[in-house]
Design a protein around this motif. Structure first.
Motif, mmCIF file in Angstrom:
data_model
loop_
_atom_site.group_PDB
_atom_site.id
_atom_site.type_symbol
_atom_site.label_atom_id
_atom_site.label_comp_id
_atom_site.label_asym_id
_atom_site.label_seq_id
_atom_site.Cartn_x
_atom_site.Cartn_y
_atom_site.Cartn_z
ATOM 1 N N PHE A 112 -33.961 59.392 2.483
ATOM 2 C CA PHE A 112 -34.020 60.352 3.588
ATOM 3 C C PHE A 112 -33.024 61.481 3.360
ATOM 4 N N TYR A 113 -31.790 61.132 3.031
ATOM 5 C CA TYR A 113 -30.763 62.147 2.805
ATOM 6 C C TYR A 113 -31.084 63.005 1.582
ATOM 7 N N LYS A 114 -31.540 62.376 0.505
ATOM 8 C CA LYS A 114 -31.886 63.128 -0.708
ATOM 9 C C LYS A 114 -32.986 64.147 -0.413
ATOM 10 N N LYS A 115 -33.968 63.742 0.391
ATOM 11 C CA LYS A 115 -35.072 64.629 0.752
ATOM 12 C C LYS A 115 -34.561 65.870 1.488
ATOM 13 N N LEU A 116 -33.440 65.735 2.167
ATOM 14 C CA LEU A 116 -32.858 66.841 2.935
ATOM 15 C C LEU A 116 -31.814 67.624 2.136
ATOM 16 N N GLY A 117 -31.753 67.400 0.828
ATOM 17 C CA GLY A 117 -30.881 68.191 -0.024
ATOM 18 C C GLY A 117 -29.526 67.587 -0.331
ATOM 19 N N TRP A 118 -29.288 66.368 0.124
ATOM 20 C CA TRP A 118 -28.027 65.698 -0.177
ATOM 21 C C TRP A 118 -28.097 65.145 -1.596
ATOM 22 N N GLN A 119 -26.960 65.152 -2.305
ATOM 23 C CA GLN A 119 -26.907 64.693 -3.687
ATOM 24 C C GLN A 119 -25.916 63.541 -3.837
ATOM 25 N N VAL A 120 -26.325 62.535 -4.583
ATOM 26 C CA VAL A 120 -25.465 61.378 -4.841
ATOM 27 C C VAL A 120 -24.323 61.799 -5.758
ATOM 28 N N PHE A 121 -23.084 61.409 -5.375
ATOM 29 C CA PHE A 121 -21.948 61.654 -6.260
ATOM 30 C C PHE A 121 -21.221 60.374 -6.623
ATOM 31 N N GLY A 122 -21.674 59.251 -6.083
ATOM 32 C CA GLY A 122 -21.054 57.989 -6.453
ATOM 33 C C GLY A 122 -21.749 56.807 -5.807
ATOM 34 N N GLU A 123 -21.605 55.668 -6.449
ATOM 35 C CA GLU A 123 -22.154 54.419 -5.916
ATOM 36 C C GLU A 123 -21.166 53.291 -6.179
ATOM 37 N N ILE A 124 -21.111 52.360 -5.251
ATOM 38 C CA ILE A 124 -20.302 51.159 -5.425
ATOM 39 C C ILE A 124 -21.206 49.975 -5.122
ATOM 40 N N ALA A 125 -21.403 49.122 -6.115
ATOM 41 C CA ALA A 125 -22.286 47.968 -5.973
ATOM 42 C C ALA A 125 -21.457 46.688 -5.944
ATOM 43 N N PRO A 126 -21.265 46.108 -4.768
ATOM 44 C CA PRO A 126 -20.473 44.874 -4.686
ATOM 45 C C PRO A 126 -21.268 43.662 -5.181
ATOM 46 N N LYS A 127 -20.559 42.581 -5.363
ATOM 47 C CA LYS A 127 -21.213 41.314 -5.702
ATOM 48 C C LYS A 127 -21.057 40.384 -4.523
ATOM 49 N N PRO A 128 -22.068 39.662 -4.107
ATOM 50 C CA PRO A 128 -23.409 39.668 -4.688
ATOM 51 C C PRO A 128 -24.132 40.978 -4.385
ATOM 52 N N PRO A 129 -25.166 41.308 -5.163
ATOM 53 C CA PRO A 129 -25.874 42.576 -4.991
ATOM 54 C C PRO A 129 -26.665 42.643 -3.685
ATOM 55 N N GLY A 130 -27.078 43.856 -3.343
ATOM 56 C CA GLY A 130 -27.926 44.025 -2.171
ATOM 57 C C GLY A 130 -27.411 45.019 -1.163
ATOM 58 N N ALA A 131 -26.180 45.462 -1.307
ATOM 59 C CA ALA A 131 -25.613 46.402 -0.330
ATOM 60 C C ALA A 131 -24.793 47.478 -1.042
ATOM 61 N N THR A 132 -25.417 48.161 -1.979
ATOM 62 C CA THR A 132 -24.734 49.229 -2.703
ATOM 63 C C THR A 132 -24.410 50.369 -1.755
ATOM 64 N N ARG A 133 -23.162 50.811 -1.765
ATOM 65 C CA ARG A 133 -22.758 51.993 -0.992
ATOM 66 C C ARG A 133 -23.084 53.212 -1.836
ATOM 67 N N ILE A 134 -23.791 54.158 -1.244
ATOM 68 C CA ILE A 134 -24.203 55.377 -1.931
ATOM 69 C C ILE A 134 -23.547 56.548 -1.223
ATOM 70 N N TYR A 135 -22.734 57.284 -1.971
ATOM 71 C CA TYR A 135 -21.987 58.415 -1.427
ATOM 72 C C TYR A 135 -22.723 59.704 -1.775
ATOM 73 N N LEU A 136 -22.938 60.539 -0.766
ATOM 74 C CA LEU A 136 -23.699 61.771 -0.949
ATOM 75 C C LEU A 136 -22.902 62.972 -0.432
ATOM 76 N N THR A 137 -23.220 64.133 -0.995
ATOM 77 C CA THR A 137 -22.582 65.372 -0.580
ATOM 78 C C THR A 137 -23.637 66.466 -0.495
ATOM 79 N N LYS A 138 -23.293 67.521 0.229
ATOM 80 C CA LYS A 138 -24.202 68.656 0.354
ATOM 81 C C LYS A 138 -23.375 69.921 0.539
ATOM 82 N N ASP A 139 -23.759 70.984 -0.151
ATOM 83 C CA ASP A 139 -23.151 72.285 0.087
ATOM 84 C C ASP A 139 -23.728 72.827 1.393
ATOM 85 N N LEU A 140 -22.867 73.379 2.214
ATOM 86 C CA LEU A 140 -23.329 73.912 3.504
ATOM 87 C C LEU A 140 -23.550 75.415 3.446
#
Length: 140
Positions: A112-140
């Motif tokens: 949803f965020y990517k569709k609106l122009g947000w771009q991923v700049f980082g991810e953190i995937a904890p163990k066990p898998p299934g809840a990766t945090r995805i960090y996004l940014t957007k120029d305003l």
């Protein structure tokens, strides 16, 4: 004097205030200005007037932070999410922000965020898998 140090899982409003106010004072002293401001967009039920979703964030030092976005299933895909994000971005620009940042979880709304122009700049995937945090940014 040696301070007492304790670890707990209890909510502690007094400690939260000390941390928040102490860091705020330190930052203001170093930066020489305080432009932080809360940003809230409330989505209400048209029949009851009660909140059913919305967006919570803040602006500070040229950044718009989107902290929490929630809509009930009945509103997802209706355009309300896009509308409240656009409102937040516009308010961020009005407040002098040039960039925005948020994070979502892999099972929430990264596409949803990517569709609106947000771009991923980082991810953190904890163990066990299934809840990766995805960090996004957007120029305003």
């Amino acid at each position: 004097m040696t301070p007492q140090i304790a670890l707990t899982d209890a909510e502690d409003d007094a400690l939260r205030d000390v941390l928040h106010n102490g860091l705020r004072s330190y930052n203001d002293e170093k930066i020489g200005r305080n432009d932080r401001q809360t940003l809230t967009i409330r989505v209400d039920d048209p029949e009851t007037g009660e909140p059913i979703g919305g967006l919570a964030g803040r602006t500070s030092l040229g950044l718009l932070f989107i902290d929490t976005v929630y809509l009930p299933k009945s509103l997802r895909g209706s355009g309300v999410g896009s509308r409240i994000l656009a409102m937040a971005e516009e308010e961020g620009r009005r407040r002098g922000c040039s960039k925005a940042v948020l994070y979502t979880i892999s099972f929430q709304a990264p596409e949803f965020y990517k569709k609106l122009g947000w771009q991923v700049f980082g991810e953190i995937a904890p163990k066990p898998p299934g809840a990766t945090r995805i960090y996004l940014t957007k120029d305003l």
